[in-house]
Design an enzyme around this catalytic site. Structure first.
Site, PDB file in Angstrom:
ATOM      1  N   HIS A  44       0.836  -1.203   0.000  1.00  0.00           N
ATOM      2  CA  HIS A  44       0.000   0.000   0.000  1.00  0.00           C
ATOM      3  C   HIS A  44       0.873   1.255   0.000  1.00  0.00           C
ATOM      4  O   HIS A  44       1.206   1.815   1.043  1.00  0.00           O
ATOM      5  CB  HIS A  44      -0.895  -0.024   1.243  1.00  0.00           C
ATOM      6  CG  HIS A  44      -1.963   1.010   1.261  1.00  0.00           C
ATOM      7  ND1 HIS A  44      -3.012   0.961   2.157  1.00  0.00           N
ATOM      8  CD2 HIS A  44      -2.185   2.119   0.510  1.00  0.00           C
ATOM      9  CE1 HIS A  44      -3.814   1.993   1.959  1.00  0.00           C
ATOM     10  NE2 HIS A  44      -3.320   2.710   0.966  1.00  0.00           N
ATOM     11  N   ASN A  87      -4.762   5.899  -7.470  1.00  0.00           N
ATOM     12  CA  ASN A  87      -5.376   7.239  -7.472  1.00  0.00           C
ATOM     13  C   ASN A  87      -4.379   8.312  -7.925  1.00  0.00           C
ATOM     14  O   ASN A  87      -4.020   9.236  -7.197  1.00  0.00           O
ATOM     15  CB  ASN A  87      -5.963   7.578  -6.098  1.00  0.00           C
ATOM     16  CG  ASN A  87      -4.958   7.486  -4.969  1.00  0.00           C
ATOM     17  OD1 ASN A  87      -3.906   6.882  -5.097  1.00  0.00           O
ATOM     18  ND2 ASN A  87      -5.300   8.093  -3.841  1.00  0.00           N
ATOM     19  N   ASN A  92      -6.757   9.163   6.825  1.00  0.00           N
ATOM     20  CA  ASN A  92      -8.014   8.453   6.573  1.00  0.00           C
ATOM     21  C   ASN A  92      -7.720   6.975   6.353  1.00  0.00           C
ATOM     22  O   ASN A  92      -6.992   6.640   5.412  1.00  0.00           O
ATOM     23  CB  ASN A  92      -8.707   9.047   5.341  1.00  0.00           C
ATOM     24  CG  ASN A  92     -10.077   8.458   5.087  1.00  0.00           C
ATOM     25  OD1 ASN A  92     -10.546   7.600   5.820  1.00  0.00           O
ATOM     26  ND2 ASN A  92     -10.721   8.926   4.039  1.00  0.00           N
ATOM     27  N   ASP A 146       0.727   2.647   3.768  1.00  0.00           N
ATOM     28  CA  ASP A 146      -0.149   3.715   3.283  1.00  0.00           C
ATOM     29  C   ASP A 146       0.645   5.021   3.166  1.00  0.00           C
ATOM     30  O   ASP A 146       0.176   6.091   3.550  1.00  0.00           O
ATOM     31  CB  ASP A 146      -1.366   3.901   4.183  1.00  0.00           C
ATOM     32  CG  ASP A 146      -2.445   4.788   3.552  1.00  0.00           C
ATOM     33  OD1 ASP A 146      -2.313   5.129   2.350  1.00  0.00           O
ATOM     34  OD2 ASP A 146      -3.399   5.159   4.259  1.00  0.00           O
TER      35      ASP A 146
END
Length: 439
Positions: free
Chosen positions: A58, A92, A278, A305
């Protein structure tokens, strides 16, 4: 042909001490002692722990489209310094990685740089809009060989779309990687919903908004007979749902991030947007549940992340700031601090949750997460567990500076990373006569 490497007196997995000979990109020999071939790079690994190269499931590399925040090159350099030999780049970007052309561009750029293997993650839906499935088959059959699909940053909210995605990826042994967030329950949310959010006057992000999607997707995966991977678990309730799903035999895997294993919502009292992420930082009870779940295997892996942002997206008031924080260079130190040094994990466990299992989930376990044994790819991380260092944003390799750990002391750090027999990060103290290797 690459230069041979002899790693002397390394503690393999933090257990037995051995030396390794690396030749032609593979581990050629593991023995008590090894005579170095002529011209070999000799690394004295006394006191160091050797693990298979780390695999991050990630990572946000921002390229294409937001090269002001990060590039594949700067992100790869940060990854190598953090002990990673492979990262999975989220979809993204701008344009979104929802076609074979974009994922092949990301993959080829990663290969060109050569500091880590960059495996693109394809978008689940076109433009991350949640309306129509992306070109999953084309991405799976492309040179990038995509096996993971995610709209990360946005939940695949429509259950019909989620079901169809699970059905589609099943045909090529892929997985849907879900950002679990009920959009209706989190509209305008800024941090964890609780006493601190009420005191600060910030809109809350309730735990049930994550837990309800985790439960729904586990049931959908069971119905379809497909694989779902849940990103950045952050609540005790989510842990309990994943535990239930595994006991039921559902093919669900889950990850925790270093920041959710270390920090709590109390950090928001500073109103410093570096702590805005988030899903949000939760309570100490949630942190304790996550740590226990990593220890007992309910949470399968630790992933960063890593979310770099340009300064203007973080150097502003809390409500206007972007969600996310850096993680590639600090992850291993945090894991040592909160899990290894506290006895929750051994170093062999760290190899499982940060190398072997993420490689298996991403279906790259023929290349990464392999044993430290003769005949295996020479993807190796050397860690000095007794090298305390204080995190400084300005000293990080990432183009961005949005780390929440500035000023925090971590107990150890990677001192060497080797990808297919080539050093991609090497502390000069280990081989002072070596030139041209990134430090």
């Amino acid at each position: 042909m690459s230069r041979p490497i002899v790693i002397v007196n390394a503690s393999l997995y933090g257990e037995e001490t051995a030396s390794l000979l690396v030749e032609d990109g593979v581990i050629a020999q593991v023995a008590d002692s090894i005579e170095a071939p002529e011209g070999a790079l000799v690394i004295d690994a006394s006191g160091l722990v050797a693990l298979p190269g780390l695999v991050d499931l990630h990572t946000h590399l921002r390229e294409p489209g937001r090269e002001d925040a990060e590039t594949i090159e700067t992100g790869s350099r940060a990854a190598a310094r953090g002990g990673w030999t492979a990262v999975h780049a989220m979809a993204n970007t701008n344009p979104v990685a929802d076609t074979a052309g974009v994922v092949e561009q990301v993959h080829s750029r990663g290969q060109e740089i050569g500091l880590v293997d960059v495996f693109p993650v394809g978008a689940v839906t076109v433009g991350l809009k949640g309306e129509h499935l992306s070109e999953m088959g084309a991405m799976a059959n492309s040179r990038a060989r995509v096996r993971l699909f995610s709209d990360d940053g946005i939940c695949v909210y429509d259950p019909v779309i989620m079901r169809r995605a699970l059905e589609y990826v099943k045909t090529f042994d892929g997985a849907v990687v879900q950002h679990a967030q009920d959009l209706r329950l989190t509209e305008g949310s800024q941090m964890h919903e609780g006493e601190v959010s009420a005191e600060l006057g910030l809109a809350g992000w309730p735990a049930v908004a994550e837990e309800s999607i985790v439960a729904r997707d586990a049931l959908l995966a069971e119905h379809v007979g497909s694989r779902v991977h849940v990103q950045h678990l952050s609540t005790r309730g989510s842990v309990e749902i994943v535990r239930w799903a595994k006991e039921r035999g559902i093919s669900v895997t889950a990850e925790a991030t270093p920041h959710h294993l270390l920090l709590t919502h109390e950090s928001a009292r500073t109103y410093d947007p570096l702590f805005k992420v988030n899903p949000p930082l939760r309570t100490q009870d949630d942190v304790d549940a996550l740590r226990d779940a990593v220890g007992d295997g309910t949470i399968d892996i630790i992933a960063t992340d890593h979310a770099p942002h340009a300064s203007e997206d973080k150097d502003c008031e809390w409500a206007a700031a972007s969600f996310g924080m850096l993680g590639l260079e600090t992850a291993l130190g945090i894991v040592q601090k909160v899990l290894v040094d506290t006895g929750v994990l051994t170093w062999r466990d760290v190899a499982r949750v940060m190398s072997e299992t993420p490689a298996r989930i991403g279906r790259v376990d023929h290349l990464h997460g392999r044993p430290l044994a003769a005949g295996e790819p020479a993807n190796i991380t050397l860690i000095d567990p007794n090298a305390p260092w204080t995190v400084s944003a300005d000293a990080l390799a990432s183009r961005a500076r949005n780390t929440p750990y500035g000023g925090i002391e971590l107990p150890g750090r990677p001192v060497a990373t080797i990808l297919r027999g080539e050093p991609t990060h090497l502390d000069p103290r280990l081989a002072p006569d070596t030139e041209g290797v990134p430090a």
